[in-house]
Design an enzyme around this catalytic site. Structure first.
Site, mmCIF file in Angstrom:
data_model
loop_
_atom_site.group_PDB
_atom_site.id
_atom_site.type_symbol
_atom_site.label_atom_id
_atom_site.label_comp_id
_atom_site.label_asym_id
_atom_site.label_seq_id
_atom_site.Cartn_x
_atom_site.Cartn_y
_atom_site.Cartn_z
ATOM 1 N N SER A 20 10.442 45.844 86.590
ATOM 2 C CA SER A 20 11.093 46.532 87.705
ATOM 3 C C SER A 20 10.274 46.499 88.980
ATOM 4 C CB SER A 20 11.389 47.983 87.329
ATOM 5 O OG SER A 20 10.190 48.688 87.073
ATOM 6 N N LYS A 44 12.729 57.837 89.597
ATOM 7 C CA LYS A 44 11.872 57.117 90.537
ATOM 8 C C LYS A 44 12.082 57.611 91.964
ATOM 9 C CE LYS A 44 11.628 52.891 87.742
ATOM 10 N NZ LYS A 44 12.048 51.487 87.594
#
EC number: 3.4.21.53
Length: 773
Positions: free
Chosen positions: A622, A665
């Site tokens: 990611s 996140k």
């Protein structure tokens, strides 16, 4: 590129109307409902169910609620079960199955019948007629004994008399229960018998004959009573031929043990001996529907039953009346529900359960005595036919670890279904879940406002991790309702405000590790820059899990470029701190670079990339976009923004791909940039467009987004991320469209291409490439 607003990320508002509120109406549970209905409709003994689901999806409570109050299932035989004395094989009690309610009736009538027989027998023994007949038997024996005594005396006289005295044991033989010789006659008899032993034998025979006659009198008396009373007892259970046969055996046994019974009743006892009692093992008198039994601790004894012992004069003894049922007995004719996690603790229990299903019988064994010395007179109960449906409820981990590879287990549990952890946020699902939540609030004795249920449905989407989904883990919301109840108080209605306060309080209790990380950033122990610009330095976003709590945290990705032939050097891979997927992401970055800038000439550069201050293993790709932006910045010497963070992977063609945990996140970077907001500076996050539906942010973050103090951009191409990072922190990208970013990215790519060309030319002047074998 798309700039997200409040409605794109805030807690969603789902349209719903109150529904039925049955958990098994949720689409997440539809497979479980179909599996259970199928199993209950099939008469085969091996069509049991293994139901797989995560915690908090109501897999246990919902299943039991769904099963309870069902009509009796025709192919499952529901019966009362009794254990009765086996009069032919003493220590093998017999099992009898009767219709529900008949077991208790038989037990009561048996006790009444035996007590009545004993009472009538006692009265008969104490009657004048019986006493006269008994005295006549003993008088006749006395007369016969006198005759024998006279014969022996005459014989002794003919032989001139004897010198030996009559022994004391012969004196005892002369006594009968209704009289004995007077003292004068005993004195006269001494020394008159030549053969006292012969007389003893004759006297013993006379006494035995008298005792037998007395016993026969008692037996005939008892037989008359039994003949008179048996029909009124046995006729009530005429449909059960086995029971009627047992009643005949009972009467035969009472006649065989008439002496013992006579002694009992003469002593004044009319209590029913154990051998004439019934052990009502299973009584389903009050069970109108299908018996649904949950066994939370499926040990062998709890499942299959046990034999108890009583202490008697320093030792232990037992009999068939101390046989106790297990869960299989109680569920017989119905449904047994087991937890796989508890069942898996003892493999021997699983083997015994499979054997019971294979044989169709419930056998009670004393497993704890295996290998030890056998105990005399311990009952060996006759096995009971098994007619049951078993539903084992398991977590995915337990199923795949203990049961998925067990072919014999699968042969007996042929139906498997899974409960989904989430479900589409359809009108039907929202209506059902809303009704479930309404019922939960009322069950806790609370009033509520409509927006409270709306908020709970929105938080269900947050738990599910997507705006268009609802979580099937509604038990978490039930816990939240209980916590919000304490905040609202007993007199106030539960509203959205109390729900959110309880939600944030729960998060605060669990975020100690996150706060310690933020403190480390504030103390500059962890180097994270959230202001200004820098070259070759990007804020990537990672997720850390502490137990059941996950939070996002920024991590600095840095890149340093130079002339060379190695290309992208992943320091984590070199130091063996990267997982396979992280290294794959780095190779994809290099593949995109070669395809974009190295098609007409070899790339002549070295660029090392790393996660700064990271000393643990890194997994996942990611951070691929972050690594690429850092490389572009390092090679071009281009300053990039530090008030932004990025998450996302991309393929070799430059298409940005979805990643996980985007909500955590984004919220993590929002917490890390609190200093920016105090200073009035902007901060924001770049993420893949495919993840827009995954964002369900805390209300505080959504409001900051609405006020323009925080930004979120969704991108489709990696060039868009490069262009956004290259803009000035003060630049307003609200009106910037994809074409503008594409033009800006093209200019940056041209600069990148020129720098790489210069690297290549410089490398050619200084050295030639090494031989590639």
């Amino acid at each position: 590129m798309q700039s997200l607003g409040y409605t794109d990320v805030s807690i969603p508002q789902h349209r719903w109307e109150p529904g039925i509120g049955d958990v098994f109406n949720l689409s997440s549970h539809i497979r479980a409902r179909q599996a259970i209905d199928l199993a209950l409709s099939i008469s085969g003994p091996d069509f049991n169910v293994i139901l797989i689901g995560d915690e908090n999806v109501g897999r246990m409570t919902a299943t039991i609620d769904y099963l309870r109050y069902r009509r009796p299932i025709e192919h499952l035989v529901r019966q009362d079960w009794l254990y009765l004395q086996n009069f032919w094989v003493e220590h093998e009690p017999r099992a009898f199955g009767v219709s529900p309610g008949e077991g208790r009736r038989f037990e009561e009538h048996l006790t009444h019948y035996v007590k009545r027989v004993f009472t009538m027998f006692k009265a008969a023994l104490e009657s004048e007629i019986h006493r006269v007949r008994l005295e006549e038997i003993y008088r006749e024996a006395e007369r016969e004994l006198d005759s024998k005594r006279r014969q022996l005396r005459r014989g002794n006289d003919r032989n001139g008399g004897g010198k030996r005295g009559t022994p004391k044991k012969m004196e005892a033989a002369l006594r009968l229960s209704h009289g004995e010789e007077d003292a004068d006659e005993k004195t006269a008899s001494r020394g008159l018998f030549e053969n006292p032993t012969e007389f003893e034998e004759e006297a013993g025979k006379i006494k035995a004959s008298a005792e037998y006659a007395a016993t026969e009198l008692d037996r005939k008396t008892l037989e008359v009573i039994i003949t008179k009373e048996r029909c009124s007892f046995s006729d009530q259970f005429a449909p059960y031929q086995d029971l009627c046969n047992w009643i005949d055996d009972l009467n035969t046994d009472m006649l065989s043990n008439v002496t013992t019974i006579a002694r009992l009743v003469r002593d004044g006892s009319v209590d029913v001996p154990v051998r004439y009692r019934a052990n009502l093992l299973i009584d389903q008198t009050d069970n109108d529907g299908v018996p649904v039994i949950l066994e939370p601790n499926p040990t062998y004894e709890n499942l299959f039953g046990a034999i108890e012992y009583r202490r008697q004069q320093g030792s232990f003894e037992t009999d068939f009346s101390l046989i106790r049922p297990g869960s299989l007995h109680r569920a017989n004719g119905g449904i047994l529900v087991l937890r796989a996690e508890s069942l898996a603790k003892d493999d021997s229990v699983i083997d015994a359960l499979k054997a019971a299903l294979r044989d169709g019988m419930i056998a009670i064994e004393e497993r704890h005595r295996m290998g030890s010395m056998p105990v005399a007179a311990t009952p060996r109960p006759q096995p009971i036919p098994l007619s049951v449906k078993i539903i084992v409820i398991s977590s995915p981990a337990t199923f795949y670890q203990h049961f998925s590879d067990d072919t014999e287990f699968r042969a007996h549990f042929k139906i498997r279904a899974e409960i989904d952890p989430d479900m589409p946020a359809s009108v039907e699902n929202a209506a059902t879940l809303g009704a479930i939540l309404q019922r939960a609030i009322m069950r806790h004795g609370m009033r509520y406002t409509t927006d409270a249920v709306d908020c709970l449905l929105g938080l269900s989407s947050k738990i599910a991790g997507r705006r268009d989904l609802l979580s099937a883990r509604f038990e978490l919301l039930d816990d939240l309702i209980r916590e919000a109840q304490r905040i609202a108080g007993p007199s106030n209605a539960l509203s959205r405000d109390e729900i959110l306060i309880a939600w944030n309080a729960r998060r605060h209790r669990n975020r100690r590790a996150e706060e310690r990380f933020l403190e480390s950033i504030a103390r500059r122990h962890i180097a994270i820059t959230t202001e200004g610009t820098a070259i070759g330095q990007v804020n990537a976003l990672t997720v850390r899990e502490v137990g059941d709590y996950a939070f996002g945290r920024p991590s600095r990705v840095s890149a340093r470029a130079s002339i060379g032939w190695k290309g992208v050097v992943n320091i984590e891979h070199v130091t063996q701190l990267s997982g396979r997927s992280q290294q794959k992401g780095a190779l994809v970055v290099e593949g995109y670079l070669r395809g974009q800038f190295g098609r007409l000439r070899p790339l002549s550069f070295d660029c090392s990339i790393t996660f700064e201050q990271n000393y643990g293993r890194i997994e996942g790709d990611s951070a691929s976009v972050a690594e690429f932006v850092a490389i572009i910045s390092a090679v071009c010497g281009m300053p990039i923004r530090q008030d932004l963070a990025v998450t996302g992977s991309f393929n070799q063609l430059g298409d940005v791909q979805a990643v996980g945990d985007v909500t955590e996140k984004v919220e993590g970077f929002y917490e890390a940039t609190e200093g920016n907001r105090r200073k009035g500076l902007l901060s924001g996050v770049i993420l893949p467009s495919a993840n827009i539906g995954d964002l369900v942010l805390a209300e505080e973050v959504a409001e900051a987004l609405a006020q323009g103090r925080f930004k979120i951009w969704a991108i489709d191409r990696v060039e868009e991320a490069v262009a956004i990072f290259a803009t000035l922190p003060s630049a307003d990208l609200s009106d910037c469209d994809t074409h503008d970013l594409t033009r800006q990215a093209a200019a940056i790519y041209a600069r990148m291409d020129a720098n790489l060309a210069q690297f290549s030319e410089t490398q050619r002047l200084y050295d030639s490439p090494p031989f590639q074998g």
